[in-house]
Design an enzyme around this catalytic site. Structure first.
Site, PDB file in Angstrom:
ATOM      1  N   GLY A   1       6.024   0.148  -4.705  1.00  0.00           N
ATOM      2  CA  GLY A   1       5.571  -1.127  -5.251  1.00  0.00           C
ATOM      3  C   GLY A   1       6.300  -2.308  -4.623  1.00  0.00           C
ATOM      4  O   GLY A   1       5.688  -3.335  -4.314  1.00  0.00           O
TER       5      GLY A   1
ATOM      6  N   GLY B   1       4.207   5.265  -1.536  1.00  0.00           N
ATOM      7  CA  GLY B   1       4.532   6.611  -2.000  1.00  0.00           C
ATOM      8  C   GLY B   1       3.826   7.747  -1.290  1.00  0.00           C
ATOM      9  O   GLY B   1       4.480   8.649  -0.751  1.00  0.00           O
TER      10      GLY B   1
END
Ligand code: AMP
Length: 419
Positions: A400, A377
């Site tokens: 993730g 991110g």
């Protein structure tokens, strides 16, 4: 395994799990349509092949059923603009309207279903349990939800002839639409182009990197990056460690880190990483100096200090000028570059110049023939903030999911298509 490139979509209805979890402003307009644009080639491929499309996604984190602010209705204009085709909508992914509209789809038509997470069945996590629920009550709720989840998946699957998973960002979740549904399409399931590209990019870095291979791992804490660091040590020639993690390593070696981020409970781990790197001949590159501040603020006073000699009352919030040069030189000498995590508090302009120097060096290395993969991110946010996303080899859409895949874990969304 079926391929989207060779599959005959003619007359078929394809249900596509896309990642339309996009940011909306207070007027419910899409403020960043990157994920919508990413899904367009897959949708167009089905339509061009004579098929029709049912799009399904989640948006946000609704916890108690339908809520207007999480309605996918808001994104219809953005999808239509990017796709150039009218998009019909079913206001309840389980409703009679959804079933009817799916059944009536003609080749070339597109139907978007309402937010899947308006149903607890999508994630398979019971909702609304009292805070003091006993383990028995929790197990009971889970069992009941498993039953209704089966019906949920069956119903979604009944809308279509083909299933395409193109949502890499949720591939690490064993949700109804990302994994369970695939079983209903044993001979008609495949990855979309986003998934294909993501897996190819990560595989090319992890399986067959051009050397030297450097991974730049930044961010805040050692504790959140330890698994990925250990995994990467099996692959890389060198590791650049940046960000708040630096100070745990420095303090573990007896350095003085002032008020910098530091995790004493990770000292042993940090020392064992250093020992392992030495054993394996992996070069560990740390910032020799830090840009320190007397407060965690854009208005703070700043000065540069050695990163292992920071006075009390000061904290390292970015790499210093010497480190900017040495990081950049190191990066430019490599042929494969993986970047996860900013090397400073890049959200504040005052502490963004180290991260910018890293991004610039990656861009230069890429222009000179290196392969660069940006993932996770905050490094993606950083490369976008600097407007350099189109000057690196690949920017991953998965946070993730990317980390878990690189750690060698099997992603349920990937496994469900492959099996
Ligand atoms: P992560 O999610 O672990 O990749 O962490 C990203 C966050 O780390 C960003 O929000 C950065 O602001 C933060 N960060 C980077 N360097 C530092 C630092 N030296 N001190 C505190 N936070 C940092």
């Amino acid at each position: 395994m079926k391929s989207i490139d060779t599959y005959d979509f003619s007359g078929k209805r394809a249900i596509i799990r896309v990642d339309f979890n996009v940011p909306l402003n207070e007027n419910f307009e899409v403020t960043d349509d990157t994920r919508i644009r990413a899904a367009i080639p897959t949708i167009k491929k089905v339509l061009a092949g004579g098929g029709s499309v049912i799009l399904m996604s989640h948006l946000g984190r609704p916890k108690n059923g339908p809520e207007d602010k999480f309605s996918l209705r808001h994104i219809i204009p953005a999808v239509e603009k990017n796709l150039g085709v009218k998009v019909d909508f079913a206001g309840d992914c389980m409703g009679e309207e959804a079933a009817r509209k799916a059944a009536e789809l003609k080749p070339g038509q597109v139907l978007l279903l309402e937010n899947l997470r308006f149903y607890a069945e999508e994630e398979g996590k019971p909702r609304g349990l009292p805070a003091d629920a006993t383990d028995e009550q929790k197990a009971e709720a889970k069992k009941a939800l498993k039953e209704s989840q089966k019906k949920f998946v069956e119903k979604l699957a009944s809308y279509a002839d083909v299933y395409i998973n193109d949502a890499f960002g949720t591939a690490h979740r064993a949700h109804a639409s990302t994994a369970l549904i695939a079983d209903y399409f044993p001979n008609d399931k495949m990855f979309g182009y986003v998934m294909e590209r993501e897996l190819k990019a990560i595989d090319s870095v992890m399986d067959n990197p051009k050397r030297p291979f450097v991974a730049i791992i930044g961010g805040s804490k050692v504790s959140s990056k330890i698994t990925i660091i250990e995994k990467l040590m099996e692959k890389v020639d060198s590791l650049i460690i940046g960000g708040g993690m630096t100070y745990t390593f420095k303090a573990a070696q007896g350095g003085k880190v002032g008020n910098s981020l530091c995790e004493p409970e990770m000292f042993d781990t940090a020392l064992s990483i250093l020992a392992k790197a030495k054993d394996k001949g992996i070069e560990m590159v740390f910032a020799e100096d830090a840009l320190c501040a007397d407060a965690f603020s854009e208005d703070a006073n700043t000065k540069e200090c050695p990163s292992n000699d920071i006075p009390d009352g000061w904290e390292g919030l970015d790499i210093g000028s010497k480190a900017k040069v040495s990081f950049a030189e190191h990066i430019k000498s490599c042929k494969t570059i993986l970047w996860n995590g900013p090397v400073g508090v890049f959200e504040m302009d005052k502490f963004a110049t180290g991260t910018k120097a890293v991004a610039d060096a990656i861009v230069e290395a890429t222009a000179n023939g290196a392969y660069s993969l940006i993932g996770g991110g905050d490094s993606v946010a950083a490369i976008n903030k600097f407007g350099l996303a189109d000057k690196v080899s690949y920017v991953s859409t998965g946070g993730g999911a990317l980390l878990e895949y690189m750690e060698g874990k099997e992603l349920p969304g990937v496994a469900a298509i492959k099996k």
